[in-house]
Design an enzyme around this catalytic site. Sequence first.
Site, PDB file in Angstrom:
ATOM      1  N   ASP A 130      18.349  31.990   0.044  1.00 61.09           N
ATOM      2  CA  ASP A 130      17.049  31.466  -0.357  1.00 61.09           C
ATOM      3  C   ASP A 130      16.080  32.642  -0.528  1.00 61.09           C
ATOM      4  O   ASP A 130      16.298  33.727   0.003  1.00 61.09           O
ATOM      5  CB  ASP A 130      16.533  30.488   0.695  1.00 61.09           C
ATOM      6  CG  ASP A 130      15.515  29.516   0.144  1.00 61.09           C
ATOM      7  OD1 ASP A 130      15.117  29.664  -1.028  1.00 61.09           O
ATOM      8  OD2 ASP A 130      15.109  28.597   0.883  1.00 61.09           O
ATOM      9  N   ARG A 180      19.826  30.293  -8.557  1.00 64.37           N
ATOM     10  CA  ARG A 180      19.033  29.076  -8.389  1.00 64.37           C
ATOM     11  C   ARG A 180      17.608  29.442  -8.789  1.00 64.37           C
ATOM     12  O   ARG A 180      16.933  30.202  -8.101  1.00 64.37           O
ATOM     13  CB  ARG A 180      19.091  28.576  -6.945  1.00 64.37           C
ATOM     14  CG  ARG A 180      18.267  27.309  -6.731  1.00 64.37           C
ATOM     15  CD  ARG A 180      18.522  26.695  -5.350  1.00 64.37           C
ATOM     16  NE  ARG A 180      17.832  25.424  -5.252  1.00 64.37           N
ATOM     17  CZ  ARG A 180      16.686  25.235  -4.584  1.00 64.37           C
ATOM     18  NH1 ARG A 180      16.124  26.242  -3.940  1.00 64.37           N
ATOM     19  NH2 ARG A 180      16.116  24.053  -4.556  1.00 64.37           N
ATOM     20  N   ARG A 288       4.245  23.789   1.958  1.00 63.92           N
ATOM     21  CA  ARG A 288       4.554  24.408   0.666  1.00 63.92           C
ATOM     22  C   ARG A 288       5.058  23.370  -0.339  1.00 63.92           C
ATOM     23  O   ARG A 288       4.815  23.483  -1.535  1.00 63.92           O
ATOM     24  CB  ARG A 288       5.572  25.537   0.845  1.00 63.92           C
ATOM     25  CG  ARG A 288       4.979  26.770   1.523  1.00 63.92           C
ATOM     26  CD  ARG A 288       5.870  27.993   1.342  1.00 63.92           C
ATOM     27  NE  ARG A 288       7.127  27.853   2.052  1.00 63.92           N
ATOM     28  CZ  ARG A 288       7.337  28.236   3.308  1.00 63.92           C
ATOM     29  NH1 ARG A 288       6.347  28.760   4.008  1.00 63.92           N
ATOM     30  NH2 ARG A 288       8.529  28.090   3.874  1.00 63.92           N
ATOM     31  N   ARG A 289       5.775  22.343   0.151  1.00 69.43           N
ATOM     32  CA  ARG A 289       6.226  21.289  -0.762  1.00 69.43           C
ATOM     33  C   ARG A 289       5.031  20.505  -1.302  1.00 69.43           C
ATOM     34  O   ARG A 289       5.016  20.122  -2.470  1.00 69.43           O
ATOM     35  CB  ARG A 289       7.176  20.324  -0.032  1.00 69.43           C
ATOM     36  CG  ARG A 289       8.439  20.935   0.524  1.00 69.43           C
ATOM     37  CD  ARG A 289       9.402  21.492  -0.497  1.00 69.43           C
ATOM     38  NE  ARG A 289       9.038  22.753  -1.089  1.00 69.43           N
ATOM     39  CZ  ARG A 289       9.145  23.925  -0.479  1.00 69.43           C
ATOM     40  NH1 ARG A 289       9.573  24.020   0.750  1.00 69.43           N
ATOM     41  NH2 ARG A 289       8.825  25.038  -1.126  1.00 69.43           N
TER      42      ARG A 289
END
Length: 306
Positions: A130, A180, A288-289
């Site tokens: 990530d 990603r 953060r989402r």
Amino acid sequence: MMRSVFLWLAHNQWLKARLPRLWFMRRAVRRFMPGETMDDALLAAEPLQAAGIGTMYTRLGENLTSLDEAEEVAQHYEVLIERIVETGLDGEVSVKPTQLGLDLDADACHRLMARLAARTAAADSYLWLDMEGSAYTEPTIQLYERLRAEHPRTGICLQSYLRRTAADLERLRPLDPAIRLVKGAYDEPEEIAWRDRRAVDASFAALAVEFLSGSKGRPIRLGLGTHDVALVELIAEQVAPAGIGRDAFEVEMLYGIRTREQYRLARAGYRVQTLIAYGDAWYPWYMRRLAERPANVAFAIRSMLP
């Protein structure tokens, strides 16, 4: 402005220590994660798998204070990999390098990542690195270059809002990488990142189209980490004339967000993967989402209501 507020909340240590105790906050976060335990995450994957949707798992948490903590995180992921195999799930694992001690000892972090990469490969799965804030971009890419040379079933997350990402994709292309691509969820300065939403979207589309078109016929992977379905369909439309189909990339969305669209896209021939997060260190991740997409705030408010 709303984005800046939620990113400030993500970094506020006083709130981080208090808000997660409140019942309505714990209720709201369930919109985005099925629970705090590994069992919760694996159970949530069953209906997704039945619909042909793969899963990716991440245990929430970031910077550590000792390598003993990093070893505990690695052992947790080793158990997770075993459980994925036991349950017969089509699951992959995503780990933040700081959870494995990148801040403390880069070589130790690499050893732990390599250990997990070997375990995921033996399980016919994949290990993803990530990406965190821009201070970690270069160290994470260096870690991935080193890891990918030894363990091909590994991927890395890159952020389209960073101005450097086009160059990073070219730098990694000789490795036939697994990428990603996400838009980015940290508060970065204008000199290194696009802050206008339209510019970030344009960068995302351009990076995806160029990477797919320029890598046609090569063993790369590209995951589109976005809930913007119109953007996904635009990318598919732009690469189609080159003979690149919907199954040439993956659409990756978070658990609980645009669930109906995830199922619809899977039925329409896209390869869909759901990222399932779990763990008790969810507060900064959740903020953060909310910052990423205004609609998430409306979801959260509705989730708080009785």
